[in-house]
Scaffold this active site. Structure first.
Site, mmCIF file in Angstrom:
data_model
loop_
_atom_site.group_PDB
_atom_site.id
_atom_site.type_symbol
_atom_site.label_atom_id
_atom_site.label_comp_id
_atom_site.label_asym_id
_atom_site.label_seq_id
_atom_site.Cartn_x
_atom_site.Cartn_y
_atom_site.Cartn_z
ATOM 1 N N ASN A 100 50.586 14.884 5.021
ATOM 2 C CA ASN A 100 49.767 13.688 5.145
ATOM 3 C C ASN A 100 49.684 12.963 3.806
ATOM 4 O O ASN A 100 50.244 13.410 2.802
ATOM 5 C CB ASN A 100 48.359 14.049 5.632
ATOM 6 C CG ASN A 100 48.247 14.034 7.149
ATOM 7 O OD1 ASN A 100 48.640 13.065 7.796
ATOM 8 N ND2 ASN A 100 47.711 15.099 7.723
ATOM 9 N N ASP A 132 43.700 13.426 5.260
ATOM 10 C CA ASP A 132 44.661 13.029 6.286
ATOM 11 C C ASP A 132 45.487 11.875 5.715
ATOM 12 O O ASP A 132 45.912 11.942 4.568
ATOM 13 C CB ASP A 132 43.943 12.682 7.589
ATOM 14 C CG ASP A 132 44.807 12.957 8.816
ATOM 15 O OD1 ASP A 132 45.822 12.254 8.988
ATOM 16 O OD2 ASP A 132 44.489 13.871 9.587
ATOM 17 N N GLU A 152 47.908 7.736 14.904
ATOM 18 C CA GLU A 152 48.507 7.958 13.583
ATOM 19 C C GLU A 152 49.401 6.775 13.218
ATOM 20 O O GLU A 152 49.694 5.906 14.033
ATOM 21 C CB GLU A 152 49.352 9.243 13.555
ATOM 22 C CG GLU A 152 48.711 10.412 12.827
ATOM 23 C CD GLU A 152 48.621 10.229 11.321
ATOM 24 O OE1 GLU A 152 49.005 9.156 10.811
ATOM 25 O OE2 GLU A 152 48.151 11.162 10.652
#
Length: 284
Positions: free
Chosen positions: A140, A190, A12
Site C-alpha cells: 500500500n 493503507d 481501491e
C-alpha cells in the site's frame, strides 16, 4: 460528503484522469472498474481481479489485473496485454499501484488470503517489469513527492510507511528507510497520495480517517470519514482541490455495518489541500 453512493466490497485505486476530467476507482472483490463524470456513473466488470490504474492517453488506461498489466480502451473496451504479472502465483492478486514521475507504473501484489510475505512490489518502465521488493504481505501507500527523487510504499501489516531514494530513471537507489512508524498509535497504513506541497495524505484502515503528514513525517491533522475502513485517497477536480477517498465493507459484521452504513461508499473532502496531477504512464 458522498462522492459516489455505490457500495464497494473493497474500494481501491482512485485515479483522476486529468485530460478526461473523470474519476476512476475499483471494487477489487467484485472485479469492477467504476467511474463518475459529468454524464453520471459508469462501471465495467472484468473476468479477473483488477485493482489499480494509470492513464496512458485520452482513452486508454493501464490496469493491473491478476495475470497481467493490460491496456484498456474506455471507448471500445478493447484489452491488450502489456506484460505478464505473477502468472506462476495463481493465489496472488494485485493491490495498490500508481504511476511515477518518470512515466513508470508501480504495482504491489499480495495473497488473496493475505498470507504473510506472499507478495511483492514491481515497477513497469518502458517495456520492462522489474521486481523491486519481495516478502510483502499487503502492499500500500505507493506515492511520489513533487519533483521525484523518492518513493513511498507500505506493507500494511508492519504499520510502517517506507521511503526510498530513486535514481534519474526512477528506479530505487539505496536502502528503504522508515518514514512513518504508526505502531505506537495502533494505526495501519493503507493507500496514500502526496499533495503539491509534499504533504502525504494517508488512509488508515480501521481508523475512519485520512491523516496528513509533512515531509519529515510529522503528523499535521486528520480528517474523519464515515467509514472505518478507508482505503485510498486521490486528488480530483479541475483545481485538484477535492480529496476523493475510497472505502470498504469487507469483513464488517452486521453490527459494524449498522453503525457505519456508508462503508464501501466513495467520499470527497473539499478544500483539504491541492494535489499533483497524476503522472502519465509511458509505454515505450
Amino acid at each position: 460528503m458522498i462522492f459516489d453512493p455505490r457500495l464497494c466490497e473493497l474500494g481501491e485505486g482512485p485515479l483522476w484522469h486529468p485530460i478526461r476530467e473523470q474519476m476512476f476507482w475499483f471494487d477489487i472483490n467484485n472485479q469492477k472498474l467504476l467511474s463518475q463524470d459529468r454524464d453520471g456513473p459508469r462501471e465495467w466488470r472484468f473476468p479477473e481481479i483488477v485493482s489499480a490504474a494509470g492513464w496512458v492517453s485520452d482513452d486508454v488506461l493501464l490496469i493491473a489485473g491478476e495475470r497481467d498489466l493490460f491496456l484498456f480502451d474506455l471507448e471500445t473496451e478493447e484489452v491488450e496485454t502489456l506484460c505478464l504479472l505473477e502468472q506462476d502465483k495463481p493465489k496472488n492478486r494485485p493491490n495498490d499501484g500508481r504511476a511515477d514521475p518518470n512515466g513508470g507504473f508501480w504495482i504491489g501484489t499480495m495473497a488473496k488470503d493475505e498470507a504473510i510475505g506472499a507478495g511483492a512490489i514491481y515497477r513497469y518502465y518502458r517495456g520492462e517489469l522489474r521486481k523491486l521488493f519481495s516478502g510483502i504481505s499487503i502492499p500500500n501507500a505507493i506515492c511520489f513527492p513533487p519533483g521525484g527523487g523518492f518513493a513511498h510504499y507500505a506493507d500494511t501489516v508492519t504499520q510502517k510507511v517506507m521511503k526510498v531514494r530513486l535514481d534519474a530513471e526512477g528506479w530505487p537507489n539505496g536502502t528503504p528507510e522508515v518514514f512513518l512508524d504508526l505502531a505506537s498509535e495502533g494505526h495501519y497504513p493503507d493507500g496514500a497520495v502526496i499533495d503539491a506541497n509534499g504533504v502525504m495524505w494517508l488512509a488508515q484502515w480501521g481508523a475512519s480517517r485520512v491523516a496528513a503528514y509533512d515531509t519529515q513525517g510529522n503528523f499535521l491533522r486528520a480528517i474523519g470519514v464515515d467509514a472505518p475502513q478507508t482505503t485510498c485517497p486521490a486528488f480530483a477536480g479541475p483545481q485538484l482541490s477535492a480529496l476523493v477517498v475510497t472505502s470498504a465493507r469487507k469483513n464488517l459484521d452486521a453490527a459494524a455495518l449498522q453503525a457505519a452504513p456508508l462503508s464501501g461508499a466513495t467520499f470527497v473532502i473539499e478544500g483539504a489541500s491541492r494535489g499533483q496531477y497524476e503522472h502519465q504512464v509511458i509505454i515505450g
